[in-house]
Design a protein around this motif. Structure first.
Motif, PDB file in Angstrom:
ATOM      1  N   UNK A 252       0.841  -1.202   0.000  1.00  0.00           N
ATOM      2  CA  UNK A 252       0.000   0.000   0.000  1.00  0.00           C
ATOM      3  C   UNK A 252       0.877   1.254   0.000  1.00  0.00           C
ATOM      4  N   UNK A 253       1.942   1.256   0.808  1.00  0.00           N
ATOM      5  CA  UNK A 253       2.844   2.403   0.846  1.00  0.00           C
ATOM      6  C   UNK A 253       3.519   2.600  -0.514  1.00  0.00           C
ATOM      7  N   UNK A 254       3.935   1.508  -1.151  1.00  0.00           N
ATOM      8  CA  UNK A 254       4.554   1.609  -2.483  1.00  0.00           C
ATOM      9  C   UNK A 254       3.575   2.202  -3.489  1.00  0.00           C
ATOM     10  N   UNK A 255       2.321   1.805  -3.391  1.00  0.00           N
ATOM     11  CA  UNK A 255       1.307   2.323  -4.313  1.00  0.00           C
ATOM     12  C   UNK A 255       1.014   3.802  -4.058  1.00  0.00           C
ATOM     13  N   UNK A 256       0.892   4.184  -2.789  1.00  0.00           N
ATOM     14  CA  UNK A 256       0.625   5.596  -2.512  1.00  0.00           C
ATOM     15  C   UNK A 256       1.850   6.450  -2.822  1.00  0.00           C
ATOM     16  N   UNK A 257       3.057   5.897  -2.612  1.00  0.00           N
ATOM     17  CA  UNK A 257       4.261   6.629  -3.012  1.00  0.00           C
ATOM     18  C   UNK A 257       4.278   6.832  -4.531  1.00  0.00           C
ATOM     19  N   UNK A 258       3.871   5.814  -5.265  1.00  0.00           N
ATOM     20  CA  UNK A 258       3.788   5.934  -6.725  1.00  0.00           C
ATOM     21  C   UNK A 258       2.732   6.959  -7.117  1.00  0.00           C
ATOM     22  N   UNK A 259       1.621   6.968  -6.392  1.00  0.00           N
ATOM     23  CA  UNK A 259       0.554   7.941  -6.681  1.00  0.00           C
ATOM     24  C   UNK A 259       1.059   9.361  -6.445  1.00  0.00           C
ATOM     25  N   UNK A 260       1.881   9.552  -5.432  1.00  0.00           N
ATOM     26  CA  UNK A 260       2.474  10.873  -5.186  1.00  0.00           C
ATOM     27  C   UNK A 260       3.285  11.304  -6.406  1.00  0.00           C
ATOM     28  N   UNK A 261       4.099  10.398  -6.920  1.00  0.00           N
ATOM     29  CA  UNK A 261       4.927  10.720  -8.087  1.00  0.00           C
ATOM     30  C   UNK A 261       4.063  11.028  -9.309  1.00  0.00           C
ATOM     31  N   UNK A 262       3.004  10.251  -9.503  1.00  0.00           N
ATOM     32  CA  UNK A 262       2.104  10.484 -10.642  1.00  0.00           C
ATOM     33  C   UNK A 262       1.450  11.850 -10.513  1.00  0.00           C
ATOM     34  N   UNK A 263       0.941  12.171  -9.329  1.00  0.00           N
ATOM     35  CA  UNK A 263       0.311  13.482  -9.126  1.00  0.00           C
ATOM     36  C   UNK A 263       1.297  14.612  -9.407  1.00  0.00           C
ATOM     37  N   UNK A 264       2.517  14.464  -8.930  1.00  0.00           N
ATOM     38  CA  UNK A 264       3.518  15.515  -9.118  1.00  0.00           C
ATOM     39  C   UNK A 264       3.904  15.680 -10.590  1.00  0.00           C
ATOM     40  N   UNK A 265       3.985  14.573 -11.317  1.00  0.00           N
ATOM     41  CA  UNK A 265       4.418  14.622 -12.712  1.00  0.00           C
ATOM     42  C   UNK A 265       3.289  14.901 -13.696  1.00  0.00           C
ATOM     43  N   UNK A 266       2.113  14.320 -13.445  1.00  0.00           N
ATOM     44  CA  UNK A 266       1.032  14.373 -14.437  1.00  0.00           C
ATOM     45  C   UNK A 266      -0.209  15.128 -13.979  1.00  0.00           C
ATOM     46  N   UNK A 267      -0.256  15.492 -12.711  1.00  0.00           N
ATOM     47  CA  UNK A 267      -1.428  16.171 -12.186  1.00  0.00           C
ATOM     48  C   UNK A 267      -2.540  15.192 -11.862  1.00  0.00           C
ATOM     49  N   UNK A 268      -3.613  15.724 -11.300  1.00  0.00           N
ATOM     50  CA  UNK A 268      -4.727  14.877 -10.857  1.00  0.00           C
ATOM     51  C   UNK A 268      -5.377  14.128 -12.023  1.00  0.00           C
ATOM     52  N   UNK A 269      -5.434  14.743 -13.178  1.00  0.00           N
ATOM     53  CA  UNK A 269      -6.044  14.049 -14.329  1.00  0.00           C
ATOM     54  C   UNK A 269      -5.259  12.825 -14.766  1.00  0.00           C
ATOM     55  N   UNK A 270      -3.961  12.844 -14.501  1.00  0.00           N
ATOM     56  CA  UNK A 270      -3.117  11.716 -14.883  1.00  0.00           C
ATOM     57  C   UNK A 270      -3.091  10.596 -13.861  1.00  0.00           C
ATOM     58  N   UNK A 271      -3.768  10.803 -12.734  1.00  0.00           N
ATOM     59  CA  UNK A 271      -3.760   9.791 -11.678  1.00  0.00           C
ATOM     60  C   UNK A 271      -4.785   8.704 -11.993  1.00  0.00           C
ATOM     61  N   UNK A 272      -4.295   7.600 -12.500  1.00  0.00           N
ATOM     62  CA  UNK A 272      -5.132   6.435 -12.779  1.00  0.00           C
ATOM     63  C   UNK A 272      -4.505   5.224 -12.094  1.00  0.00           C
ATOM     64  N   UNK A 273      -5.307   4.181 -11.915  1.00  0.00           N
ATOM     65  CA  UNK A 273      -4.773   2.952 -11.337  1.00  0.00           C
ATOM     66  C   UNK A 273      -3.632   2.410 -12.206  1.00  0.00           C
ATOM     67  N   UNK A 274      -3.817   2.476 -13.491  1.00  0.00           N
ATOM     68  CA  UNK A 274      -2.792   1.975 -14.404  1.00  0.00           C
ATOM     69  C   UNK A 274      -1.487   2.753 -14.252  1.00  0.00           C
TER      70      UNK A 274
END
Length: 197
Positions: free
Chosen positions: A9-31
């Motif tokens: 779960x921590x690895x996934x939320x850490x990845x989500x942080x990176x996605x949000x920072x790089x792609x913004x909220x619209x880029x945040x997908x499970x994939x």
């Protein structure tokens, strides 16, 4: 049922942080989270019920990672509690928070997303309010100069300085940022009457 462990779960939320920072909220997908975490497709959907849950859990994770830790808190409570100590603490905060660039940018994205998602807004409001209250209480117990208003004004001031540093780093150079932190403490923190440093 998939075993849901805290490390994954921590690895996934850490990845989500990176996605949000790089792609913004619209880029945040499970994939995108699965890819960034280097995990098989479908992993994130086993850990989060929906995108709102992913956003909320990611917000919690940002704050976990921004926590200064017991050593920093112990150092803050030790020694002479004067303006010099106050300045050292503010420098530590600015350095720690701006050092977690992706986390702070993700938090900005989450704040924007919170304007459209009441549950996320409630979480962030509760968390920020609790952080402010914790800082005010810790300050009152510390013996540092200044009052609750100074604490709140420094939070607001330094947060915006960090936003400038992370989003438009050319506005102020490093020397100016150091001077601005020093002047914020100097101008906002009042020594108690009858005492001084």
């Amino acid at each position: 049922m998939v075993r849901r462990n805290d490390q994954r779960r921590a690895a996934l939320t850490d990845a989500a942080i990176e996605v949000l920072a790089e792609r913004g909220a619209r880029g945040l997908t499970f994939r995108a989270v699965d890819e960034t975490a280097g995990l098989p497709p479908g992993t994130a959907s086993n850990y989060f019920t929906d995108r709102d849950d992913l956003l909320i859990q990611t917000g919690r994770r940002v704050y976990e990672r921004l926590d200064p830790g017991e050593e920093v808190l112990r150092e803050a409570r030790s020694g002479v509690q004067d303006k010099a100590k106050y300045l050292a603490l503010m420098r530590e905060v600015v350095g720690r928070v701006s050092g977690f660039r992706s986390g702070y940018l993700a938090l900005l994205e989450l704040r924007l997303e919170a304007t459209r998602r009441p549950e996320l807004r409630a979480l962030l409001t509760e968390r920020v309010r609790a952080d402010v209250e914790t800082n005010v209480e810790a300050h009152a117990a510390s013996g540092l100069p200044g009052d609750a208003v100074a604490v709140k004004l420094l939070i607001l001031t330094l947060n915006w300085l960090i936003v400038e540093q992370l989003t438009l780093p050319g506005v102020y150079d490093e020397e100016e940022r150091v001077q601005l932190v020093e002047q914020a403490v100097e101008r906002l923190v009042r020594e108690p009457s009858g005492g001084g440093s």
